[in-house]
Design an enzyme around this catalytic site. Sequence first.
Site, mmCIF file in Angstrom:
data_model
loop_
_atom_site.group_PDB
_atom_site.id
_atom_site.type_symbol
_atom_site.label_atom_id
_atom_site.label_comp_id
_atom_site.label_asym_id
_atom_site.label_seq_id
_atom_site.Cartn_x
_atom_site.Cartn_y
_atom_site.Cartn_z
ATOM 1 N N GLU A 125 37.558 45.679 -21.649
ATOM 2 C CA GLU A 125 38.605 44.580 -22.544
ATOM 3 C C GLU A 125 38.379 42.904 -22.050
ATOM 4 O O GLU A 125 37.794 42.247 -21.788
ATOM 5 C CB GLU A 125 40.394 44.485 -22.854
ATOM 6 C CG GLU A 125 40.425 43.096 -23.268
ATOM 7 C CD GLU A 125 41.561 43.321 -23.955
ATOM 8 O OE1 GLU A 125 42.195 42.188 -24.089
ATOM 9 O OE2 GLU A 125 42.579 44.329 -23.123
ATOM 10 N N HIS A 126 38.595 43.205 -20.538
ATOM 11 C CA HIS A 126 38.799 41.965 -19.019
ATOM 12 C C HIS A 126 38.231 42.578 -18.327
ATOM 13 O O HIS A 126 38.271 43.939 -17.665
ATOM 14 C CB HIS A 126 39.906 41.994 -18.258
ATOM 15 C CG HIS A 126 41.192 41.211 -19.601
ATOM 16 N ND1 HIS A 126 42.086 42.296 -20.085
ATOM 17 C CD2 HIS A 126 41.319 40.058 -20.490
ATOM 18 C CE1 HIS A 126 42.950 41.404 -20.415
ATOM 19 N NE2 HIS A 126 42.413 39.980 -21.471
ATOM 20 N N GLU A 148 10.943 50.594 -55.476
ATOM 21 C CA GLU A 148 11.801 51.384 -55.496
ATOM 22 C C GLU A 148 12.490 52.127 -56.697
ATOM 23 O O GLU A 148 13.505 52.139 -56.679
ATOM 24 C CB GLU A 148 12.781 50.983 -55.106
ATOM 25 C CG GLU A 148 12.252 50.156 -53.194
ATOM 26 C CD GLU A 148 13.630 49.166 -52.632
ATOM 27 O OE1 GLU A 148 14.297 48.685 -53.379
ATOM 28 O OE2 GLU A 148 13.028 48.898 -51.648
ATOM 29 N N SER A 177 45.769 47.166 -23.293
ATOM 30 C CA SER A 177 44.868 45.698 -22.793
ATOM 31 C C SER A 177 44.635 46.737 -22.043
ATOM 32 O O SER A 177 44.980 48.054 -21.742
ATOM 33 C CB SER A 177 46.589 44.588 -22.181
ATOM 34 O OG SER A 177 45.235 43.669 -21.121
ATOM 35 N N ASP A 212 43.554 33.889 -20.103
ATOM 36 C CA ASP A 212 45.007 34.544 -21.205
ATOM 37 C C ASP A 212 45.950 33.331 -21.492
ATOM 38 O O ASP A 212 46.456 33.525 -22.180
ATOM 39 C CB ASP A 212 45.952 35.356 -20.166
ATOM 40 C CG ASP A 212 45.648 36.852 -20.270
ATOM 41 O OD1 ASP A 212 45.067 37.711 -21.427
ATOM 42 O OD2 ASP A 212 47.396 37.729 -19.826
#
Length: 421
Positions: free
Chosen positions: A319-320, A407, A229, A353
Amino acid sequence: MKIKRVSEFVSIKRTVENGTDEQLLAVKAIIGNVKKDGDSAIRIYTQQFDGASLESFTVTVDEMAEAYGDIDKEMVLIMQEAAENIRSYHQKQLRSSWMTTEENGTILGQKITPLDSVGVYVPGGTAAYPSSVLMNVIPAKVAGVERIVMVTPPNQNGKIPAAVLVAAHLAGVKEIYKIGGAQAIAALAYGTETIRPVDKITGPGNIFVALAKREVYGDVDIDMIAGPSEIAILADDTARANEVAADLLSQAEHDERASSVLVTTSESLAQKVAAEVAKQLAELPRKDIAVKAIADFGAIYLARDMNEAVKAVNELAPEHLEVITENPMELLGKIKHAGAIFIGRFSSEPVGDYFAGTNHVLPTNGTARFSSPLSVEDFQKKSSIIMYSEAALKENGAKIATFAREEGLEAHARAVEERLK
């Protein structure tokens, strides 16, 4: 915490957990044995790693009822309210199928279909993470997934924490197994006599779970390989040092490799926060973990101005991210990279959270530069719809055939030309 200038800023990257050679070999062996021996291998590994001897690893109705008797009634009400908040937030993410019709009669569109089945891994053993249940299961339910399977390791008595079972019931899970580790991931991916395989696996776990998810990816989908975290706080001199310090420590107590960073334009705040962190650390129950995390992956950076501070935060892609400034909404448009953005003094990270309704399964280790929080879309897939009209094929067929031949794909060209004859 060390105080540095933003000019000394170094993006705090943790080594991706690829595991040791021994761990990887162990995970591959476990997956191979589960594929070969099914339930028998699961029982052996559950005894070996969890110390639990189980004849059946299916959670029964009686065990669910017992869990409600073992948990505080107020906690049940809190989880119910949290679940409703999460459900309400994620319902706003739902997308619909769509189609458009062109003037020449061509119909193009996109069909949204929920996955048939999902497996949710919930860490367990000595700890209980009911929030992890709610965050993984509810978006899948909102997406319309019909079969959701939950796995979580039991304790030595073969029990699962009451809060985890109650959260599963509140979220609507009907299929729960008392297994954990790489063996649980293998069972979800390939099935056993008891467990039918699923299409996608979500949820965090230890290094063996992470390696197993990586190993089965391709045979099934996975959400992400989550790292330790992390939190970054962007603050000016209006922020309160005691609150900032508490928020930094809220992540440091998670893991010795968790990252806690303050970026501020205020030297006074920086000094006060450093003192507050030291003071609050002394009183933390998980002090040993937090001390190591702060020492290795914690820092306070001083910026000349808010533009320099925002640039550093975007480079970090945390993350936060908490924004605690005089006018935090004014900075929102400048923030490009963060898993979740908490705006203002009262939006402490634990609010997200547990209770606000946003998902706490977030990209870590800088991956917020290109990835997003777990959402309803992770449990749906998209199919393109093409209904070409005769008029459109006559108008564009020769162009399509020419493109195919460029192609070197003659059969492609002829497949169109056959319809133009």
